[in-house]
Design an enzyme around this catalytic site. Structure first.
Site, PDB file in Angstrom:
ATOM      1  N   GLY A 185       0.783  -1.239   0.000  1.00  0.00           N
ATOM      2  CA  GLY A 185       0.000   0.000   0.000  1.00  0.00           C
ATOM      3  C   GLY A 185       0.808   1.279   0.000  1.00  0.00           C
ATOM      4  O   GLY A 185       0.281   2.341   0.349  1.00  0.00           O
ATOM      5  N   SER A 186       2.074   1.226  -0.438  1.00  0.00           N
ATOM      6  CA  SER A 186       2.863   2.472  -0.393  1.00  0.00           C
ATOM      7  C   SER A 186       2.417   3.466  -1.458  1.00  0.00           C
ATOM      8  O   SER A 186       2.500   4.686  -1.243  1.00  0.00           O
ATOM      9  CB  SER A 186       4.364   2.173  -0.516  1.00  0.00           C
ATOM     10  OG  SER A 186       4.725   1.822  -1.825  1.00  0.00           O
ATOM     11  N   ASN A 187       1.945   2.978  -2.599  1.00  0.00           N
ATOM     12  CA  ASN A 187       1.435   3.915  -3.615  1.00  0.00           C
ATOM     13  C   ASN A 187       0.174   4.615  -3.114  1.00  0.00           C
ATOM     14  O   ASN A 187       0.019   5.826  -3.292  1.00  0.00           O
ATOM     15  CB  ASN A 187       1.166   3.181  -4.928  1.00  0.00           C
ATOM     16  CG  ASN A 187       2.405   3.081  -5.789  1.00  0.00           C
ATOM     17  OD1 ASN A 187       2.874   4.073  -6.336  1.00  0.00           O
ATOM     18  ND2 ASN A 187       2.968   1.880  -5.878  1.00  0.00           N
ATOM     19  N   LYS A 216      -5.871  -8.894  -8.045  1.00  0.00           N
ATOM     20  CA  LYS A 216      -7.028  -9.601  -8.607  1.00  0.00           C
ATOM     21  C   LYS A 216      -7.549  -8.891  -9.844  1.00  0.00           C
ATOM     22  O   LYS A 216      -7.372  -7.680  -9.990  1.00  0.00           O
ATOM     23  CB  LYS A 216      -8.154  -9.670  -7.566  1.00  0.00           C
ATOM     24  CG  LYS A 216      -7.758 -10.379  -6.287  1.00  0.00           C
ATOM     25  CD  LYS A 216      -7.680 -11.861  -6.515  1.00  0.00           C
ATOM     26  CE  LYS A 216      -7.328 -12.597  -5.240  1.00  0.00           C
ATOM     27  NZ  LYS A 216      -7.124 -14.032  -5.451  1.00  0.00           N
ATOM     28  N   HIS A 228       1.929   0.152 -12.870  1.00  0.00           N
ATOM     29  CA  HIS A 228       2.703  -1.076 -13.089  1.00  0.00           C
ATOM     30  C   HIS A 228       4.185  -0.707 -13.150  1.00  0.00           C
ATOM     31  O   HIS A 228       4.554   0.280 -13.794  1.00  0.00           O
ATOM     32  CB  HIS A 228       2.260  -1.743 -14.390  1.00  0.00           C
ATOM     33  CG  HIS A 228       2.943  -3.047 -14.631  1.00  0.00           C
ATOM     34  ND1 HIS A 228       2.503  -4.225 -14.074  1.00  0.00           N
ATOM     35  CD2 HIS A 228       4.053  -3.355 -15.341  1.00  0.00           C
ATOM     36  CE1 HIS A 228       3.315  -5.209 -14.430  1.00  0.00           C
ATOM     37  NE2 HIS A 228       4.255  -4.717 -15.200  1.00  0.00           N
TER      38      HIS A 228
HETATM   39  C1  GAR Z   1       4.062  -1.523  -7.083  1.00  0.00           C
HETATM   40  O1  GAR Z   1       5.391  -1.648  -7.497  1.00  0.00           O
HETATM   41  C2  GAR Z   1       3.114  -1.579  -8.265  1.00  0.00           C
HETATM   42  O2  GAR Z   1       3.599  -0.951  -9.401  1.00  0.00           O
HETATM   43  C3  GAR Z   1       3.010  -3.053  -8.465  1.00  0.00           C
HETATM   44  O3  GAR Z   1       2.935  -3.600  -7.180  1.00  0.00           O
HETATM   45  C4  GAR Z   1       3.646  -2.756  -6.280  1.00  0.00           C
HETATM   46  C5  GAR Z   1       2.745  -2.392  -5.146  1.00  0.00           C
HETATM   47  O4  GAR Z   1       3.437  -1.648  -4.185  1.00  0.00           O
HETATM   48  N1  GAR Z   1       1.887  -3.417  -9.278  1.00  0.00           N
HETATM   49  C6  GAR Z   1       1.944  -4.382 -10.191  1.00  0.00           C
HETATM   50  O5  GAR Z   1       2.928  -5.066 -10.372  1.00  0.00           O
HETATM   51  C7  GAR Z   1       0.650  -4.572 -10.992  1.00  0.00           C
HETATM   52  N2  GAR Z   1       0.810  -5.585 -11.976  1.00  0.00           N
HETATM   53  P1  GAR Z   1       2.634  -0.897  -3.055  1.00  0.00           P
HETATM   54  O6  GAR Z   1       1.621  -1.896  -2.486  1.00  0.00           O
HETATM   55  O7  GAR Z   1       3.654  -0.517  -2.040  1.00  0.00           O
HETATM   56  O8  GAR Z   1       1.949   0.293  -3.678  1.00  0.00           O
END
Ligand code: GAR
Length: 197
Positions: free
Chosen positions: A11-13, A90, A108
């Site tokens: 969940g950092s984004n 999902k 992504h």
């Molecule tokens: C991020 O690097 C995002 O780009 C990736 O998962 C990570 C989630 O990080 N998403 C994918 O690979 C989608 N196919 P976060 O939970 O810290 O935001």
């Protein structure tokens, strides 16, 4: 612009986007997180930032249609205008997809269409980049459709791959870009410079 988040793990984004909203750097309101993983760090981050968080998954709703409907009900009840997939593992159900056509955004950690698709999540993406010997990778923000990591690309930013990079080093460099890039892309949507929906 009311934002709903879907996340599965860290969940950092999401946290970066919520922080930008709170700081007045992004003209949007974070209204709800839906998480499929009861033990995701994203739940604690949402709570710490005062964002309502709900767990919905195959345990709470064994029937996929009911799960899809429950997600839609929560998103609509909170008045979400745009849904942000922030590390969501999902596929999105047909009801949510139809109701939010061209208003669901995914981030992504590669330059799609390279290194996307089923199973290409987090570390697996950076492993593939290193295995391929790519010199450049990056960040893609795109609209979501029924397939993993497909849909119209809204924005891409490059990140260098450095000699001797490990998966962890590369992942950290890309993630730092992701946060700013996602906030910037959402701001362009919020102020109408980037049209979606
Ligand atoms: C991020 O690097 C995002 O780009 C990736 O998962 C990570 C989630 O990080 N998403 C994918 O690979 C989608 N196919 P976060 O939970 O810290 O935001």
């Amino acid at each position: 612009m009311n934002l709903g988040f879907l996340a599965s793990h860290r969940g950092s984004n999401m946290q970066a986007v919520v922080a930008a909203c709170r700081a007045g750097a992004l003209a949007a309101n974070p209204v709800v997180l839906i998480c499929n993983n009861r033990s995701a760090e994203a739940l604690a981050r949402a709570e710490a930032q005062g964002v309502t968080a709900v767990v919905l998954n195959a345990a709470t709703h064994p029937d996929p249609d009911m799960l899809d409907s429950a997600m839609l009900e929560i998103l609509q009840r909170h008045g979400c205008d745009v849904i942000v997939l922030a590390g969501f593992m999902k596929k999105i159900g047909p009801r949510v997809l139809a109701a939010y056509a061209d208003r669901i955004i995914n981030i992504h950690p590669s330059l799609l269409p390279k290194h996307g698709g089923r199973g290409m999540y987090g570390r697996a993406v950076h492993e593939a980049v290193l295995t391929a010997g790519d010199h450049v990778t990056g960040v893609t923000v795109h609209l979501v459709n029924a397939e993993y990591d497909e849909g119209r690309i809204l924005a891409q930013g490059e990140v260098p791959v450095r000699p001797g990079d490990t998966v962890d080093a590369l992942a950290a460099r890309v993630l730092a870009q992701e946060h700013a890039f996602l906030v910037g892309t959402l701001q362009r949507i919020a102020d109408g410079r980037l049209k979606i929906g």
